[in-house]
Design an enzyme around this catalytic site. Structure first.
Site, PDB file in Angstrom:
ATOM      1  N   ARG A  22      12.807  51.800   2.326  1.00 52.14           N
ATOM      2  CA  ARG A  22      13.068  52.814   3.354  1.00 52.14           C
ATOM      3  C   ARG A  22      12.951  54.212   2.775  1.00 52.14           C
ATOM      4  O   ARG A  22      12.988  55.184   3.509  1.00 52.14           O
ATOM      5  CB  ARG A  22      14.487  52.644   3.910  1.00 52.14           C
ATOM      6  CG  ARG A  22      14.556  51.929   5.264  1.00 52.14           C
ATOM      7  CD  ARG A  22      16.021  51.797   5.624  1.00 52.14           C
ATOM      8  NE  ARG A  22      16.301  51.509   6.997  1.00 52.14           N
ATOM      9  CZ  ARG A  22      16.474  50.303   7.518  1.00 52.14           C
ATOM     10  NH1 ARG A  22      16.290  49.243   6.785  1.00 52.14           N
ATOM     11  NH2 ARG A  22      16.794  50.154   8.787  1.00 52.14           N
ATOM     12  N   ARG A  41      22.960  44.763  25.054  1.00 56.28           N
ATOM     13  CA  ARG A  41      23.584  45.169  23.791  1.00 56.28           C
ATOM     14  C   ARG A  41      24.093  46.599  23.899  1.00 56.28           C
ATOM     15  O   ARG A  41      23.423  47.449  24.491  1.00 56.28           O
ATOM     16  CB  ARG A  41      22.530  45.112  22.678  1.00 56.28           C
ATOM     17  CG  ARG A  41      22.862  44.133  21.600  1.00 56.28           C
ATOM     18  CD  ARG A  41      21.720  44.016  20.639  1.00 56.28           C
ATOM     19  NE  ARG A  41      21.567  45.194  19.791  1.00 56.28           N
ATOM     20  CZ  ARG A  41      20.852  45.191  18.664  1.00 56.28           C
ATOM     21  NH1 ARG A  41      20.230  44.084  18.293  1.00 56.28           N
ATOM     22  NH2 ARG A  41      20.735  46.278  17.948  1.00 56.28           N
ATOM     23  N   ARG A  84      16.142  44.747  27.516  1.00 58.56           N
ATOM     24  CA  ARG A  84      16.530  43.573  26.721  1.00 58.56           C
ATOM     25  C   ARG A  84      17.841  42.966  27.235  1.00 58.56           C
ATOM     26  O   ARG A  84      18.815  43.669  27.473  1.00 58.56           O
ATOM     27  CB  ARG A  84      16.678  44.019  25.264  1.00 58.56           C
ATOM     28  CG  ARG A  84      17.045  42.914  24.324  1.00 58.56           C
ATOM     29  CD  ARG A  84      16.620  43.222  22.929  1.00 58.56           C
ATOM     30  NE  ARG A  84      17.421  44.250  22.295  1.00 58.56           N
ATOM     31  CZ  ARG A  84      17.310  44.560  20.997  1.00 58.56           C
ATOM     32  NH1 ARG A  84      16.422  43.962  20.245  1.00 58.56           N
ATOM     33  NH2 ARG A  84      18.069  45.497  20.475  1.00 58.56           N
ATOM     34  N   LYS A  94       8.914  43.636  14.805  1.00 55.65           N
ATOM     35  CA  LYS A  94       8.680  43.412  13.385  1.00 55.65           C
ATOM     36  C   LYS A  94       9.240  42.060  12.916  1.00 55.65           C
ATOM     37  O   LYS A  94       8.557  41.328  12.215  1.00 55.65           O
ATOM     38  CB  LYS A  94       9.409  44.533  12.643  1.00 55.65           C
ATOM     39  CG  LYS A  94       8.937  44.869  11.312  1.00 55.65           C
ATOM     40  CD  LYS A  94       9.440  46.257  10.906  1.00 55.65           C
ATOM     41  CE  LYS A  94      10.822  46.608  11.376  1.00 55.65           C
ATOM     42  NZ  LYS A  94      11.880  46.423  10.397  1.00 55.65           N
ATOM     43  N   ARG A 121      17.635  56.491  17.093  1.00 52.69           N
ATOM     44  CA  ARG A 121      17.176  55.561  16.046  1.00 52.69           C
ATOM     45  C   ARG A 121      15.683  55.710  15.788  1.00 52.69           C
ATOM     46  O   ARG A 121      15.216  55.620  14.660  1.00 52.69           O
ATOM     47  CB  ARG A 121      17.517  54.118  16.434  1.00 52.69           C
ATOM     48  CG  ARG A 121      18.999  53.802  16.215  1.00 52.69           C
ATOM     49  CD  ARG A 121      19.432  52.563  16.950  1.00 52.69           C
ATOM     50  NE  ARG A 121      18.830  51.359  16.418  1.00 52.69           N
ATOM     51  CZ  ARG A 121      18.615  50.250  17.132  1.00 52.69           C
ATOM     52  NH1 ARG A 121      18.942  50.207  18.404  1.00 52.69           N
ATOM     53  NH2 ARG A 121      18.096  49.193  16.578  1.00 52.69           N
TER      54      ARG A 121
HETATM   55  P1  AMP Z   1      18.409  46.519   9.755  1.00 48.07           P
HETATM   56  O1  AMP Z   1      18.811  45.088  10.022  1.00 48.07           O
HETATM   57  O2  AMP Z   1      17.094  46.632   9.023  1.00 48.07           O
HETATM   58  O3  AMP Z   1      18.466  47.385  10.992  1.00 48.07           O
HETATM   59  O4  AMP Z   1      19.497  47.106   8.744  1.00 48.07           O
HETATM   60  C1  AMP Z   1      20.869  47.176   9.082  1.00 48.07           C
HETATM   61  C2  AMP Z   1      21.542  48.235   8.222  1.00 48.07           C
HETATM   62  O5  AMP Z   1      21.471  47.877   6.838  1.00 48.07           O
HETATM   63  C3  AMP Z   1      20.914  49.617   8.285  1.00 48.07           C
HETATM   64  O6  AMP Z   1      21.394  50.370   9.377  1.00 48.07           O
HETATM   65  C4  AMP Z   1      21.373  50.218   6.959  1.00 48.07           C
HETATM   66  O7  AMP Z   1      22.730  50.591   7.033  1.00 48.07           O
HETATM   67  C5  AMP Z   1      21.277  49.034   6.021  1.00 48.07           C
HETATM   68  N1  AMP Z   1      19.951  48.926   5.377  1.00 48.07           N
HETATM   69  C6  AMP Z   1      18.977  47.999   5.649  1.00 48.07           C
HETATM   70  N2  AMP Z   1      17.904  48.181   4.862  1.00 48.07           N
HETATM   71  C7  AMP Z   1      18.205  49.246   4.066  1.00 48.07           C
HETATM   72  C8  AMP Z   1      17.500  49.939   3.040  1.00 48.07           C
HETATM   73  N3  AMP Z   1      16.239  49.572   2.690  1.00 48.07           N
HETATM   74  N4  AMP Z   1      18.108  50.978   2.438  1.00 48.07           N
HETATM   75  C9  AMP Z   1      19.357  51.346   2.765  1.00 48.07           C
HETATM   76  N5  AMP Z   1      20.081  50.752   3.735  1.00 48.07           N
HETATM   77  C10 AMP Z   1      19.518  49.713   4.381  1.00 48.07           C
END
Ligand code: AMP
Length: 218
Positions: A88, A156, A127, A13, A167
């Protein structure tokens, strides 16, 4: 053109978002990145609310929406925004609709990268990351060390099967609601299925553009 990206971890993405940013002159809003920025500054007014990110928990809808609203406000004169990691929840999707309409914009396209679990596992379990330049390789590229930095590549911590499957399950649960929400909305819904481990990000880019052009978006 404003785009919401949907896709599980490891779907590519971020890579596709970067490509669309360049291709259409869009700006990229990643809530994960916005939260990581806030966490660098303990004096930030939302620091306490955002700390839950470190426990792998979601930030509240209210705080997330405020952070995004602030970002949109700064970017409302851009050619378009690409949202990555947001919305989300349905409540976030509804808030996004309201925020966009208040600046005379809307979610024009939802790009859903439907990557199968088999492909995700292949990509993430293979990865390898350079701890120095952060460049990402795949074990099948045949490198044990970064060809640029000459340091050993690393795996990682969260790239293990148990964590990845967990996940993915979480993603499938929340994404199902959003897929339903957007498929009933006025946004153009583009869903691409990626079920072949040998498909490159370049090939996915080409398919994305084909889908955009079929719908008269390019
Ligand atoms: P990501 O980089 O998209 O994997 O986001 C890292 C972390 O940020 C996630 O595991 C959540 O804890 C928080 N996060 C990111 N986007 C959202 C969202 N739209 N709503 C709530 N928490 C978010």
């Amino acid at each position: 053109m404003n785009i919401v990206m949907l896709g599980p971890p490891g779907s590519g993405k971020g890579t596709q978002a970067q490509y669309l940013v360049k291709r259409f002159g869009l700006v990229h809003i990643s809530t994960g990145d916005l939260f990581r920025e806030i966490l660098k500054n303990p004096d930030h007014p939302l620091y306490q609310e955002v700390r839950v990110v470190n426990e792998g928990k979601l930030v509240s809808d209210d705080v997330t929406n405020r952070v995004v609203e602030n970002a949109i406000e700064k970017l409302k004169d851009s050619k378009g925004i690409i949202f990555d990691g947001y919305p989300r929840t349905i409540s976030q999707a509804q808030a996004l609709d309201r925020m966009m309409s208040s600046v005379n914009m809307k979610v024009d396209v939802v790009l859903d990268l439907n990557v199968t679990q088999e492909v995700i596992l292949y990509r993430l379990l293979g990865r390898r990351i350079c701890p120095n330049c952060r460049k990402i390789y795949h074990v099948n590229d045949g490198y044990t060390q970064c060809p640029d930095c000459k340091v050993p590549l690393r795996v990682r911590d969260d790239d293990n099967e148990e964590t990845i499957v967990k996940r993915l399950k979480e993603y499938n649960e929340w994404a199902a609601h959003l897929k339903d929400y957007y498929s009933k909305s006025n946004s153009v819904y583009i869903s691409l299925t990626i079920d072949d481990v040998s498909k490159t990000s370049q090939e996915v880019q080409e398919e994305v553009i084909q889908e955009f052009s079929k719908r008269g978006l390019v």
